[in-house]
Design an enzyme around this catalytic site. Structure first.
Site, mmCIF file in Angstrom:
data_model
loop_
_atom_site.group_PDB
_atom_site.id
_atom_site.type_symbol
_atom_site.label_atom_id
_atom_site.label_comp_id
_atom_site.label_asym_id
_atom_site.label_seq_id
_atom_site.Cartn_x
_atom_site.Cartn_y
_atom_site.Cartn_z
ATOM 1 N N HIS A 373 -2.392 -15.277 -12.575
ATOM 2 C CA HIS A 373 -1.556 -14.280 -11.499
ATOM 3 C C HIS A 373 -3.459 -12.778 -11.063
ATOM 4 C CE1 HIS A 373 2.040 -14.221 -10.473
ATOM 5 N NE2 HIS A 373 2.569 -14.856 -11.961
ATOM 6 N N LYS A 564 0.952 1.290 -3.591
ATOM 7 C CA LYS A 564 -0.129 0.301 -5.207
ATOM 8 C C LYS A 564 -0.834 0.756 -6.007
ATOM 9 C CE LYS A 564 -2.737 -1.935 -2.168
ATOM 10 N NZ LYS A 564 -2.721 -3.243 -1.506
ATOM 11 N N ARG A 565 -1.112 -0.238 -7.357
ATOM 12 C CA ARG A 565 -1.761 0.365 -8.328
ATOM 13 C C ARG A 565 -2.919 0.780 -8.149
ATOM 14 N NH1 ARG A 565 1.798 0.191 -13.355
ATOM 15 N NH2 ARG A 565 -0.522 0.785 -14.711
ATOM 16 N N LYS A 570 -9.237 -2.422 -6.159
ATOM 17 C CA LYS A 570 -8.459 -2.143 -5.395
ATOM 18 C C LYS A 570 -8.730 -0.977 -4.181
ATOM 19 C CE LYS A 570 -3.649 -3.258 -7.569
ATOM 20 N NZ LYS A 570 -2.818 -4.717 -6.647
ATOM 21 N N THR A 672 1.158 -8.389 -2.359
ATOM 22 C CA THR A 672 2.596 -8.716 -2.127
ATOM 23 C C THR A 672 3.189 -7.661 -1.758
ATOM 24 O OG1 THR A 672 3.416 -7.999 -4.005
ATOM 25 C CG2 THR A 672 3.476 -10.199 -4.087
ATOM 26 N N LYS A 676 5.000 -7.254 2.678
ATOM 27 C CA LYS A 676 5.952 -6.217 2.671
ATOM 28 C C LYS A 676 5.958 -5.878 3.648
ATOM 29 C CE LYS A 676 7.534 -6.090 -1.953
ATOM 30 N NZ LYS A 676 6.653 -5.681 -3.465
HETATM 31 C C1 GLS Z 1 -0.965 -9.271 -10.017
HETATM 32 C C2 GLS Z 1 -2.145 -9.227 -8.764
HETATM 33 O O1 GLS Z 1 -3.200 -8.676 -9.090
HETATM 34 C C3 GLS Z 1 -1.618 -9.578 -7.096
HETATM 35 O O2 GLS Z 1 -2.822 -9.981 -6.710
HETATM 36 C C4 GLS Z 1 -0.610 -10.764 -7.159
HETATM 37 O O3 GLS Z 1 -0.010 -10.267 -5.753
HETATM 38 C C5 GLS Z 1 0.861 -10.372 -8.123
HETATM 39 C C6 GLS Z 1 1.776 -11.256 -8.080
HETATM 40 O O4 GLS Z 1 0.978 -12.907 -8.472
HETATM 41 O O5 GLS Z 1 -0.117 -10.496 -9.287
HETATM 42 N N1 GLS Z 1 -1.257 -9.920 -11.188
HETATM 43 C C7 GLS Z 1 -1.708 -8.475 -12.255
HETATM 44 O O6 GLS Z 1 -1.437 -8.886 -13.480
HETATM 45 N N2 GLS Z 1 -0.702 -7.803 -11.716
HETATM 46 C C8 GLS Z 1 -0.364 -8.518 -9.996
HETATM 47 O O7 GLS Z 1 -0.084 -7.289 -9.440
#
Ligand code: GLS
Length: 824
Positions: A373, A564-565, A570, A672, A676
């Protein structure tokens, strides 16, 4: 206070009697029974009503839940276990009512109690058992698996404390514990019959068995009890109820015997805490490693308990014959977090069931599948060998053996190349040797996937290049998706009703049907209704922002959102700099390119991530200046939304006009949230990163505000990046930097934003804020211009929703099903 204690707390076993409900009992009768049983009629408050109502909904699910289990057992189909340290489920009530088609009945029932459903929904605590995208993806996947009638079980941890609650004090983030179980969890069922024990510490001993073979045992361990708590996962109107099994750690019954005998009563009782610590708290780090011993304990606890559970079930049906086990099972590893499951499965098969290495390895390597991920180096898990040797000695033996056999293969592939061996070894040598968990996962898995096209391409051409050369057939892409049940049907009823009217209800199960909207983009009636739905959603969000942030958002203005975080990659900073730029323009009376807009930023920073926390403070200080200047507020308002979570997103994304997806290209694996927003008709301003690229492909450049360097360009620029050059070239950025450096936003706190200013000016800035600013600004001018033509904007909005079908998690899960899991 009219609080009355409701039935069982989550810590008490649920009595079997309360699980038995008459399948014919109606929701209303059930609700009445729960109210009668647990409350004095005059003393009920909304929280108690919610609890009783949720229990009633669960009761309605129980017969189907049981039937699903029985059917899966009898059919003997292949099972998938989705192993994840995070499941960011959010609230369950509205989702259950939607999927079970119980909304109408609910309305009828609640009428008698003079209570509105929304009132009860507001009482439910978010199940915040995850950090962000990775955990929420797991939750969306569970919904899609159940809705597609797949035999998939989620395995996770029942954290006592989920994701922390974020408060703002003077603009700074302060973390508060999230005791989400305080009022009990009406959805869970404690299932003591599935208890298993998980060993820790001790040491390995070997002996020669009767057949003269060397065998190993792990002895003098400290055992912890894993107790199963099941949560129902209802499919969308298809009678299936899948299971999310969450493990809680407890002391085993014999934990204290010896110490009791020695009279160490208090010591013995105190030990209980050590066992219970394991599942106490979720680590609040997203996409970053932490190397903490307790975290490894959590990972092993989840992995071992889940595998023992799967093996117990198998043995109860087939005896200890594992010939068909691999044909009947897949374990999908959600990142490397549960990758210690690999040596654990080897251990259980060999040490507990007596299989030889080769058979155990065949089974393991045919059942494990790994999803990566992130490419961020700080997120690639590495555990000190020392820590393994102490905590999981038997597993370390097994990892060494896996590595030795695998390096043999590498040596054959690249003869005489010692560097290759070192680079590819599962063990990273050095003063403090480490285990590279991603390498272990690749070596032992039959499938390795990334989560968006670009991400998978970067994995195979960069980070995992050598492994790709060795095993090209293992690697595949599975672009993420989100469930249209929660993220459209449930969270955006205004738009959902419109879609139902135009297209029928089929889109909820088959989101590709939304493409039919493209035929109506000139339909004036649709455009009007589309705008009305958005306006109504914006009014609701404005009320929420007023309540949570004290800032007045005007629904007539453009809603520009980034939630988002908080992470440097980001680039919330880029967004804030743009707000400063608009603020500056407005103050100077330069209004030609200005479209009135309300900017919303929200998200949590990892508690130890100083820079991310400082960005929150900057956002709040800038917001204060913007919102307190009456010359500015007709054109610009800015708020930081506190404690952003799943429930907040359900209200934010239906009301958003412009979605900010502005990460440095090559850094966001997928995203993701971007999907949305698109589904709900927001337009995206974004870079060529993660799944943005595929979204752009679907919707076309005319309906997307694209800007910024590509991933290749970012890499190429890196060695000679000169931010000063970009700042000097952009008048807008120069002015923004001057204003920031003048201390205008921190008059009473001189110097606090220096680390941020320095990071922008630093040639090593990996996020390349200065390089992308001008291109971002121009895309924003374009977006502002477009918004001034509401008719055209709405057409683009419709096209975005119409093109979002590919980003349903149903599509993604369909690909996992066919291309990785091979299940019917
Ligand atoms: C993450 C990625 O940073 C995101 O881009 C991704 O959409 C998500 C789900 O695959 O996984 N990896 C991570 O460690 N946290 C995330 O949200």
């Amino acid at each position: 206070e009219r609080k009355v204690k409701v039935t069982s707390t989550s810590d008490e076993p649920v009595s079997p009697a309360s699980l038995i409900c008459d399948p014919c009992e109606t929701l209303g009768a059930c609700f009445e029974r729960h109210i009668d049983k647990s409350l004095a009629p005059k003393e009920r408050d909304d929280q108690e009503l919610f609890y009783a109502f949720a229990l009633s909904v669960k009761d309605q699910m129980l017969p189907k839940w049981r039937a699903t289990r029985q059917q899966d057992r009898e059919a003997g189909n292949k099972r998938v276990a989705y192993l994840s340290l995070e499941f960011l489920m959010g609230r369950a009530l509205s989702n259950a009512l939607l999927n079970l088609d119980m909304n109408q009945e609910t309305e009828q029932v609640l009428k008698d109690y003079a209570v509105a459903l929304e009132q009860l929904e507001e009482q439910e605590h978010d199940a915040g058992l995850g950090n962000g995208g990775l955990g929420r993806l797991a939750a969306c996947f569970l919904d899609s698996c159940a809705s597609q009638d797949l035999n998939v079980t989620g395995y996770g941890i029942r954290y006592e404390y989920g994701m922390f609650a974020q408060k703002l004090w003077d603009g700074y983030q302060v973390e508060r514990p999230d005791r989400w179980l305080r009022d009990g969890n009406p959805w869970e069922v404690r299932v003591p019959s599935h208890n298993v024990t998980v060993p820790f510490f001790g040491h390995t001993e070997s002996y020669i068995d009767r057949d003269g073979k060397r065998q190993y045992t792990w002895v003098e361990t400290q055992d912890v009890l894993a107790v199963a708590y099941d949560m129902p996962v209802p499919g969308y109107r298809n009678e299936r109820i899948n299971t999310l099994r969450l493990w809680k750690s407890e002391a085993t019954d014999d934990f204290d015997l010896e110490e009791f005998n020695q009279g160490d009563y208090t010591e013995a009782v105190a030990r209980k805490n050590l066992a219970e610590q394991i599942t106490m708290v979720l680590y609040p780090n997203d996409a970053s490693e932490n190397g903490k011993e307790l975290r490894l304990r959590q990972q092993y606890f989840l992995s071992s308990a889940s595998l023992q559970d799967l093996l117990n079930t198998w043995v109860s049906q087939h005896g200890a014959d594992f010939t068909d086990f691999a044909r009947q099972h897949v374990m999908q590893l959600n990142d490397t977090h549960p990758s210690v499951a690999i040596p654990e499965l080897m251990r259980l098969l060999m040490d507990k069931y007596g299989l030889g290495w080769d058979q155990a390895w065949t089974i393991t390597s045919q059942t494990m599948a790994y999803t990566n991920h992130t490419l961020l180096p700080e997120a690639l898990e590495r555990w000190p060998v020392r820590m393994f040797a102490h905590m999981l000695p038997r597993l370390l033996d097994i990892i060494y053996e896996i590595n030795a056999r695998y390096l043999d293969m590498v040596a054959h592939h690249w003869p005489g190349d010692g560097d290759k061996l070192r680079a590819m070894s599962i063990i990273e040598e050095g003063d403090e040797p480490h285990i590279r968990m991603a390498y272990l996962a690749i070596v032992a898995s039959f499938s390795v996937n990334g989560v968006a096209g670009l991400h998978t391409q970067l994995l195979t051409s960069g980070l995992f290049k050598d492994f790709y050369a060795l095993w090209p057939e293992k690697f595949n892409n599975k672009t993420n998706g989100v469930t249209p049940r929660r993220w459209l049907a449930q969270s955006n009823p205004a738009l959902a009703q419109l879609l139902n009217k135009r297209l029928g209800e089929g889109w909820v199960k088959d989101l590709s049907r939304l493409s039919a909207l493209n035929a109506f983009t000139d339909d004036k009636e649709l455009i009007k209704a589309w705008q009305a739905a958005k306006q109504s959603n914006k009014r609701q969000l404005a009320a929420l922002v007023k309540q949570e942030c004290g800032v007045s958002f005007d629904p007539k203005m453009m809603f520009d959102v980034q939630v988002k975080r908080i992470h440097e990659y980001k680039r919330q900073l880029l967004n804030i700099l743009h707000v400063i730029h608009l603020y500056h323009l407005i103050q100077q009376g330069k209004l030609t390119d200005i479209t009135p807009r309300c900017v919303l930023i929200g998200g949590k920073a990892a508690p130890g991530y100083a820079m991310a926390k400082l960005l929150i403070k900057l956002a709040n200080n800038v917001a204060h200046m913007v919102n307190s200047d009456p010359l500015v507020t007709p054109y610009l308002r800015f708020a930081f939304y506190p404690n952003y979570n799943v429930s907040a997103m359900e209200r934010i994304c239906p009301a958003t006009d412009l979605s900010e997806q502005i990460s440095t290209a090559g850094k966001e694996a997928s995203g993701t949230g971007n999907m949305k927003f698109m589904m709900n008709g927001a337009l995206t301003i974004g870079t060529l990163d993660g799944a943005n690229i595929e979204m752009l492909e679907e919707v076309g450049e005319d309906n997307f505000f694209l800007f910024g360097l590509t991933a290749d360009e970012v890499e190429a620029l890196k060695p000679h990046y000169d931010p000063q050059h970009f700042i000097a070239k952009s008048q807008a950025l120069s002015e923004v930097m001057s204003l920031l450096e003048s201390g205008h936003f921190n008059l009473l706190e001189p110097g606090i934003f220096d680390p941020i200013i320095d990071s922008i000016r630093c040639p090593k800035d990996p996020w390349m804020i200065a390089a992308d600013f001008e291109s971002y600004r121009l895309a924003q001018v374009q977006a502002a211009k477009s918004y001034r033509d509401p008719h055209h904007w709405t057409q683009m909005s419709i096209r975005n929703t119409a093109a979002s079908g590919r980003f349903s998690s149903d599509v993604t899960i369909g690909q996992y099903r066919d291309e990785i899991w091979g299940i019917a």
